[in-house]
Every structure is written in C-alpha cells, then in structure tokens.
Design an enzyme around this catalytic site. Structure first.
Site, PDB file in Angstrom:
ATOM      1  N   TYR A  62     -10.892  24.455  36.478  1.00 49.51           N
ATOM      2  CA  TYR A  62     -10.599  24.196  35.065  1.00 49.51           C
ATOM      3  C   TYR A  62     -10.747  22.693  34.809  1.00 49.51           C
ATOM      4  O   TYR A  62      -9.988  21.892  35.324  1.00 49.51           O
ATOM      5  CB  TYR A  62      -9.193  24.678  34.679  1.00 49.51           C
ATOM      6  CG  TYR A  62      -8.947  26.163  34.913  1.00 49.51           C
ATOM      7  CD1 TYR A  62     -10.005  27.079  35.004  1.00 49.51           C
ATOM      8  CD2 TYR A  62      -7.654  26.664  35.043  1.00 49.51           C
ATOM      9  CE1 TYR A  62      -9.772  28.426  35.222  1.00 49.51           C
ATOM     10  CE2 TYR A  62      -7.413  28.017  35.254  1.00 49.51           C
ATOM     11  CZ  TYR A  62      -8.483  28.889  35.357  1.00 49.51           C
ATOM     12  OH  TYR A  62      -8.247  30.225  35.574  1.00 49.51           O
ATOM     13  N   SER A 208      -5.871  36.639  30.893  1.00 48.86           N
ATOM     14  CA  SER A 208      -6.433  36.946  29.559  1.00 48.86           C
ATOM     15  C   SER A 208      -5.753  38.167  28.925  1.00 48.86           C
ATOM     16  O   SER A 208      -6.427  39.070  28.417  1.00 48.86           O
ATOM     17  CB  SER A 208      -7.956  37.150  29.630  1.00 48.86           C
ATOM     18  OG  SER A 208      -8.600  36.016  30.156  1.00 48.86           O
ATOM     19  N   LEU A 210      -4.292  38.411  26.214  1.00 51.84           N
ATOM     20  CA  LEU A 210      -4.543  38.466  24.765  1.00 51.84           C
ATOM     21  C   LEU A 210      -6.037  38.604  24.482  1.00 51.84           C
ATOM     22  O   LEU A 210      -6.478  38.352  23.357  1.00 51.84           O
ATOM     23  CB  LEU A 210      -4.002  37.194  24.089  1.00 51.84           C
ATOM     24  CG  LEU A 210      -2.484  37.055  24.149  1.00 51.84           C
ATOM     25  CD1 LEU A 210      -2.049  35.650  23.743  1.00 51.84           C
ATOM     26  CD2 LEU A 210      -1.829  38.091  23.244  1.00 51.84           C
ATOM     27  N   ARG A 212      -8.400  36.747  25.435  1.00 53.63           N
ATOM     28  CA  ARG A 212      -8.915  35.406  25.123  1.00 53.63           C
ATOM     29  C   ARG A 212      -8.764  35.093  23.626  1.00 53.63           C
ATOM     30  O   ARG A 212      -9.622  34.453  23.020  1.00 53.63           O
ATOM     31  CB  ARG A 212     -10.370  35.258  25.571  1.00 53.63           C
ATOM     32  CG  ARG A 212     -10.576  35.581  27.062  1.00 53.63           C
ATOM     33  CD  ARG A 212     -12.024  35.490  27.473  1.00 53.63           C
ATOM     34  NE  ARG A 212     -12.257  36.002  28.828  1.00 53.63           N
ATOM     35  CZ  ARG A 212     -12.276  35.268  29.944  1.00 53.63           C
ATOM     36  NH1 ARG A 212     -12.080  33.976  29.866  1.00 53.63           N
ATOM     37  NH2 ARG A 212     -12.514  35.817  31.116  1.00 53.63           N
ATOM     38  N   GLY A 213      -7.691  35.587  23.049  1.00 49.60           N
ATOM     39  CA  GLY A 213      -7.392  35.297  21.638  1.00 49.60           C
ATOM     40  C   GLY A 213      -7.789  36.417  20.693  1.00 49.60           C
ATOM     41  O   GLY A 213      -7.374  36.418  19.531  1.00 49.60           O
ATOM     42  N   PHE A 215      -6.799  39.521  20.535  1.00 48.30           N
ATOM     43  CA  PHE A 215      -5.662  40.284  20.021  1.00 48.30           C
ATOM     44  C   PHE A 215      -4.704  39.421  19.206  1.00 48.30           C
ATOM     45  O   PHE A 215      -3.742  39.936  18.640  1.00 48.30           O
ATOM     46  CB  PHE A 215      -4.914  40.995  21.163  1.00 48.30           C
ATOM     47  CG  PHE A 215      -5.668  42.186  21.676  1.00 48.30           C
ATOM     48  CD1 PHE A 215      -6.029  43.211  20.816  1.00 48.30           C
ATOM     49  CD2 PHE A 215      -6.061  42.269  23.001  1.00 48.30           C
ATOM     50  CE1 PHE A 215      -6.747  44.306  21.266  1.00 48.30           C
ATOM     51  CE2 PHE A 215      -6.787  43.351  23.460  1.00 48.30           C
ATOM     52  CZ  PHE A 215      -7.128  44.382  22.593  1.00 48.30           C
ATOM     53  N   SER A 216      -4.948  38.121  19.168  1.00 46.44           N
ATOM     54  CA  SER A 216      -4.102  37.250  18.353  1.00 46.44           C
ATOM     55  C   SER A 216      -4.649  37.133  16.940  1.00 46.44           C
ATOM     56  O   SER A 216      -3.898  37.159  15.970  1.00 46.44           O
ATOM     57  CB  SER A 216      -4.030  35.849  18.968  1.00 46.44           C
ATOM     58  OG  SER A 216      -3.534  35.929  20.275  1.00 46.44           O
ATOM     59  N   GLY A 218      -8.188  38.366  16.119  1.00 42.68           N
ATOM     60  CA  GLY A 218      -9.396  39.157  15.853  1.00 42.68           C
ATOM     61  C   GLY A 218     -10.660  38.349  16.101  1.00 42.68           C
ATOM     62  O   GLY A 218     -11.755  38.900  16.101  1.00 42.68           O
TER      63      GLY A 218
HETATM   64  N1  LIG Z   1      -8.520  34.497  37.518  1.00 41.92           N
HETATM   65  C1  LIG Z   1      -9.441  34.317  36.603  1.00 41.92           C
HETATM   66  O1  LIG Z   1     -10.635  34.489  36.849  1.00 41.92           O
HETATM   67  C2  LIG Z   1      -9.028  33.893  35.216  1.00 41.92           C
HETATM   68  C3  LIG Z   1      -9.921  34.035  34.127  1.00 41.92           C
HETATM   69  C4  LIG Z   1      -9.500  33.643  32.858  1.00 41.92           C
HETATM   70  C5  LIG Z   1      -8.221  33.126  32.679  1.00 41.92           C
HETATM   71  N2  LIG Z   1      -7.387  32.980  33.745  1.00 41.92           N
HETATM   72  C6  LIG Z   1      -6.012  32.439  33.581  1.00 41.92           C
HETATM   73  O2  LIG Z   1      -5.324  33.235  32.621  1.00 41.92           O
HETATM   74  C7  LIG Z   1      -4.804  32.400  31.584  1.00 41.92           C
HETATM   75  C8  LIG Z   1      -4.797  33.153  30.271  1.00 41.92           C
HETATM   76  O3  LIG Z   1      -6.066  33.675  29.944  1.00 41.92           O
HETATM   77  P1  LIG Z   1      -6.963  33.145  28.728  1.00 41.92           P
HETATM   78  O4  LIG Z   1      -6.516  31.787  28.330  1.00 41.92           O
HETATM   79  O5  LIG Z   1      -8.363  33.364  29.150  1.00 41.92           O
HETATM   80  O6  LIG Z   1      -6.738  34.188  27.558  1.00 41.92           O
HETATM   81  P2  LIG Z   1      -5.515  34.748  26.731  1.00 41.92           P
HETATM   82  O7  LIG Z   1      -4.242  34.306  27.283  1.00 41.92           O
HETATM   83  O8  LIG Z   1      -5.787  36.196  26.594  1.00 41.92           O
HETATM   84  O9  LIG Z   1      -5.780  34.092  25.292  1.00 41.92           O
HETATM   85  C9  LIG Z   1      -5.776  32.707  25.076  1.00 41.92           C
HETATM   86  C10 LIG Z   1      -6.267  32.433  23.681  1.00 41.92           C
HETATM   87  O10 LIG Z   1      -5.402  33.052  22.743  1.00 41.92           O
HETATM   88  C11 LIG Z   1      -4.920  32.097  21.801  1.00 41.92           C
HETATM   89  N3  LIG Z   1      -3.502  32.408  21.567  1.00 41.92           N
HETATM   90  C12 LIG Z   1      -2.542  32.530  22.518  1.00 41.92           C
HETATM   91  N4  LIG Z   1      -1.379  32.884  21.938  1.00 41.92           N
HETATM   92  C13 LIG Z   1      -1.613  32.964  20.610  1.00 41.92           C
HETATM   93  C14 LIG Z   1      -0.809  33.289  19.488  1.00 41.92           C
HETATM   94  N5  LIG Z   1       0.455  33.620  19.645  1.00 41.92           N
HETATM   95  N6  LIG Z   1      -1.374  33.247  18.247  1.00 41.92           N
HETATM   96  C15 LIG Z   1      -2.674  32.922  18.090  1.00 41.92           C
HETATM   97  N7  LIG Z   1      -3.507  32.630  19.116  1.00 41.92           N
HETATM   98  C16 LIG Z   1      -2.967  32.642  20.363  1.00 41.92           C
HETATM   99  C17 LIG Z   1      -5.097  30.757  22.440  1.00 41.92           C
HETATM  100  O11 LIG Z   1      -5.345  29.788  21.453  1.00 41.92           O
HETATM  101  P3  LIG Z   1      -4.317  28.577  21.179  1.00 41.92           P
HETATM  102  O12 LIG Z   1      -4.540  27.613  22.277  1.00 41.92           O
HETATM  103  O13 LIG Z   1      -4.761  28.092  19.842  1.00 41.92           O
HETATM  104  O14 LIG Z   1      -2.940  29.161  21.175  1.00 41.92           O
HETATM  105  C18 LIG Z   1      -6.328  30.969  23.334  1.00 41.92           C
HETATM  106  O15 LIG Z   1      -7.502  30.738  22.605  1.00 41.92           O
HETATM  107  C19 LIG Z   1      -5.719  31.177  31.600  1.00 41.92           C
HETATM  108  O16 LIG Z   1      -5.092  30.056  31.019  1.00 41.92           O
HETATM  109  C20 LIG Z   1      -5.979  30.997  33.087  1.00 41.92           C
HETATM  110  O17 LIG Z   1      -4.900  30.295  33.673  1.00 41.92           O
HETATM  111  C21 LIG Z   1      -7.775  33.373  35.000  1.00 41.92           C
END
Ligand SMILES: NC(=O)c1ccc[n+]([C@@H]2O[C@H](COP(=O)([O-])OP(=O)(O)OC[C@H]3O[C@@H](n4cnc5c(N)ncnc54)[C@H](OP(=O)(O)O)[C@@H]3O)[C@@H](O)[C@H]2O)c1
Length: 344
Positions: A62, A208, A210, A212-213, A215-216, A218
């Site tokens: 990252y 992920s 949510l 990746r956003g 479900f927050s 659309g």
């Molecule tokens: N092992 C792997 O291969 C892998 C792959 C991907 C991710 N990950 C890990 O999993 C973590 C989470 O996954 P992710 O970041 O990909 O996706 P996620 O948690 O499904 O979604 C994150 C996105 O949702 C938005 N969001 C979060 N809460 C919100 C809310 N209450 N209202 C509106 N928007 C909201 C965030 O924007 P804002 O910043 O604007 O809130 C961001 O754009 C990552 O940070 C990483 O540490 C691991």
C-alpha cells in the site's frame, strides 16, 4: 444506528484477540484516488483506537511502503501497545513488473523492512498477501515459522489462499487468520474456504466488506473517480456492469431505510452476522464514515432479513468479476508439492 463501544473477538486458536471490527488503512495512502493528508489520517487512527477499533490492517504494497510508514508514525509514543497490527508481504516490483514472491530470503527481507517502516520489534499478524505458486507453500511457511520463533512476528496469516493451500500451510505452523474478500456480492469463499478455516480453527478477516464503497454509495459515477483509482480496473465497476449492478445497491439502500440504518451499516451487519470468528476490516479515510461503520455492530438482522439481503446480490444477478484479471486470487493459489522441491 448509533455506535457503542466496540467489543473483542478471538481470531484463530493461537491467542490473538482483536476488536470485533478492524480498520483497513489501504486507501489512506492512495489506491482509491490520491493519498490523504497524513495529519488527518493519524487523527482518524487515534479516533479509531479511542473507539475500541484496535485491529489495523496494512501491507507493504500500500503506497507502496507509505501506508506502513504512516502507521509507524501514528503508533509512536506508546500507542503501539494498544494495537493489533496486521501487515502483509508478497507483492513486489521487478523492473516495473509485478511479481509475487514467497521464497525464504524474500520473506525475511520483507519482514525486516516492514518492521523498520513500522518502527516495531514485532508484527502481530503477518500475512502472505498473495501465494507464490512457484514454490511449495510449506517452504514459505517454514520461513514464517522461523520469524515467529525469533519473535519478529507473533502470528501467521494467508490472504487469497485456496482451501488446500490453507490446509498444507496449517500443517507446518498454525495459521491464525485467513484474509479474503467477503461481502454480500463476493461469496465464492463460502463453499470450501470458510468451512476449511472453521474446521482448522482459523480466524476469518473479511476485506472490502463494503465492496470498495459500492454498498456505501452505489458508486454511481465511476467515470468521476480520479484516473488512478484502482476501481477503474475492476470488471464489476465498469460502466456496462455498473449499469446493471446499480439495482443491487438500490435494493440494499431501500432495505436500509426500512431498518433505520445506512446501507454501509446493513452490508457490514451482514458480515458481522456470519459468526464471531469473522472480523470485517472496512476501509475509510473519514471519521464520520468510521463512526457510521462501527454502528453496524448494533444492527440486528433476522434470518429472514439475511435471506432477503442475499437475494439482492445472488451470483446470477452480479455482473463482472470481483478481481482484476492480472491479480491472482485463491483460484490460482495452488503450489507444487513439497516432494518436488529442491532448495537452491
Ligand atoms: N488482502 C487483500 O488482497 C486486500 C484487498 C483489498 C483490501 N484489503 C484490505 O481491506 C481493507 C478494506 O477494503 P477496501 O478499502 O478495499 O474496501 P471497503 O472497506 O469495502 O470500502 C472502502 C470504501 O468505502 C468507502 N466507505 C467506507 N465507509 C463508508 C461509509 N460509511 N459511507 C460512505 N463511504 C464509505 C471508503 O471511502 P471513504 O474513505 O470516503 O470513507 C472507501 O472508498 C483495505 O483497507 C485493506 O486493508 C485487502
């Protein structure tokens, strides 16, 4: 739904205890648009800790590297002791080309570099981010086991590993957690991987959660995302698929209104209801979104409501793959048998 104090769960069978919801730190350092201001992200991390979310998720890739550096700064001054810190290794860049590496020399060097960036003596949970399929998994885990014995890492994790790879790894040293993409619209892990983790007493970390956003919000206007937003590369978020997939968000949003919560809370509550061996790690860069997400722990769903939610995003409804075609997943994580291996 208002947030209460976040509870604790046990992850795996090796004594790791974490907050019932974690914090994904990836997007603080880019990936979904530009990196966010360091000062704001440190304030968000401290706010998370004060709210009881102590399980922080990062990786050397990252940034690359800058997310670990950010966490190193955020955890200075005695803060580190309040945290369960998870990081990952495996993605590296060779002559500008992405490679996955799990050979012992690389594993050791990656761990030492992460410790330096994080300003730590020991990583609580060290995952192999993607499996190096050129060598037996036993060889990679053998080196991780040595790192445990030397006190450089406390627990071993795998990310995007198949059931058989998890089983082979666990036979070398107990695996504490498997990290996998698990959300209302990414459920391919439920057939074999989740049951294998449960049989072996391995904790499950849902990344992920949510979508990746999606479900927050659309993610209605994917074209409006910045040109380097990683989601622009993912099949599910392409305009032709989003045109179809947007109805999934609309249904979740409609149900959230009926339940008196937000769609993010509903999507996260669905993950929390999978069991107390499952820890979702939603990512956010905003304190208000963080507060909303921990509120998901207070959302109660009946079996009927779980089924209703699942019906919105069944496999035949979702259009497009969850992952980019050039990034391996558990589906291509089989490694050669140990008997075939001759160390150089
Ligand atoms: N092992 C792997 O291969 C892998 C792959 C991907 C991710 N990950 C890990 O999993 C973590 C989470 O996954 P992710 O970041 O990909 O996706 P996620 O948690 O499904 O979604 C994150 C996105 O949702 C938005 N969001 C979060 N809460 C919100 C809310 N209450 N209202 C509106 N928007 C909201 C965030 O924007 P804002 O910043 O604007 O809130 C961001 O754009 C990552 O940070 C990483 O540490 C691991």
């Amino acid at each position: 739904m208002e947030a209460g104090r976040v509870g604790r769960i046990k992850l795996g069978s090796q004594g790791l205890e974490v907050s019932a919801q974690g914090l994904g730190c990836m997007s603080m350092s880019g990936v979904y648009g530009l990196p966010k201001p360091e000062e704001d992200m440190i304030a968000l991390i401290h706010h998370a800790l004060n709210s009881g979310v102590t399980f922080l998720d990062t990786s050397d890739v990252y940034g690359p590297f800058t997310n670990e550096i950010l966490l190193g700064k955020a955890l200075e001054g005695g803060v580190r002791e309040r945290v369960e810190l998870a990081t990952k290794f495996g993605f590296c860049s060779v002559d500008g080309k992405r490679e996955i590496r799990g050979d012992p020399a690389y594993v050791r060097a990656a761990c030492e570099a992460s410790l330096t960036r994080l300003h730590m003596d020991c990583i609580d949970l060290y995952y192999q981010h993607r499996i190096d399929t050129r060598l037996p998994i036993e060889v990679t885990i053998g080196e991780l086991k040595k790192l445990v014995e030397e006190g450089k890492i406390k627990h071993i994790g795998l990310s995007e590993a198949s059931a058989s790879t998890i089983r082979r790894a666990h036979a070398v040293h107990p695996i504490t957690a498997v990290q996998l993409e698990w959300s209302l619209w990414s459920r391919d892990v439920e057939q074999e991987i989740i049951p294998t983790c449960r049989e072996l007493g391995i904790g499950i970390v849902a990344y992920s959660p949510l979508a990746r956003g999606f479900f927050s919000s659309g993610l209605k206007s994917i074209e409006n995302l910045s040109h380097d937003d990683f989601r622009k590369l993912l099949p599910r978020y392409q305009p032709e698929n989003m045109e179809h997939n947007k109805t999934i968000f609309e249904s979740v949003n409609e149900m959230a209104k009926r339940k008196g919560c937000t769609p993010s809370q509903l999507a996260l509550a669905w993950v929390h209801h999978q069991g107390n061996d499952v820890c979702p790690i939603p990512g956010t860069t905003k304190i208000e979104n963080f507060n909303q997400n921990i509120g998901a722990l207070s959302v109660k769903l009946t079996p009927g409501e779980m089924a209703e939610l699942e019906s919105f995003a069944s496999e035949d409804i979702v259009k497009g793959d969850r992952s980019a075609h050039d990034i391996p997943t558990w589906k291509n994580s089989e490694t050669p048998p140990l008997s075939s291996w001759k160390a150089a």
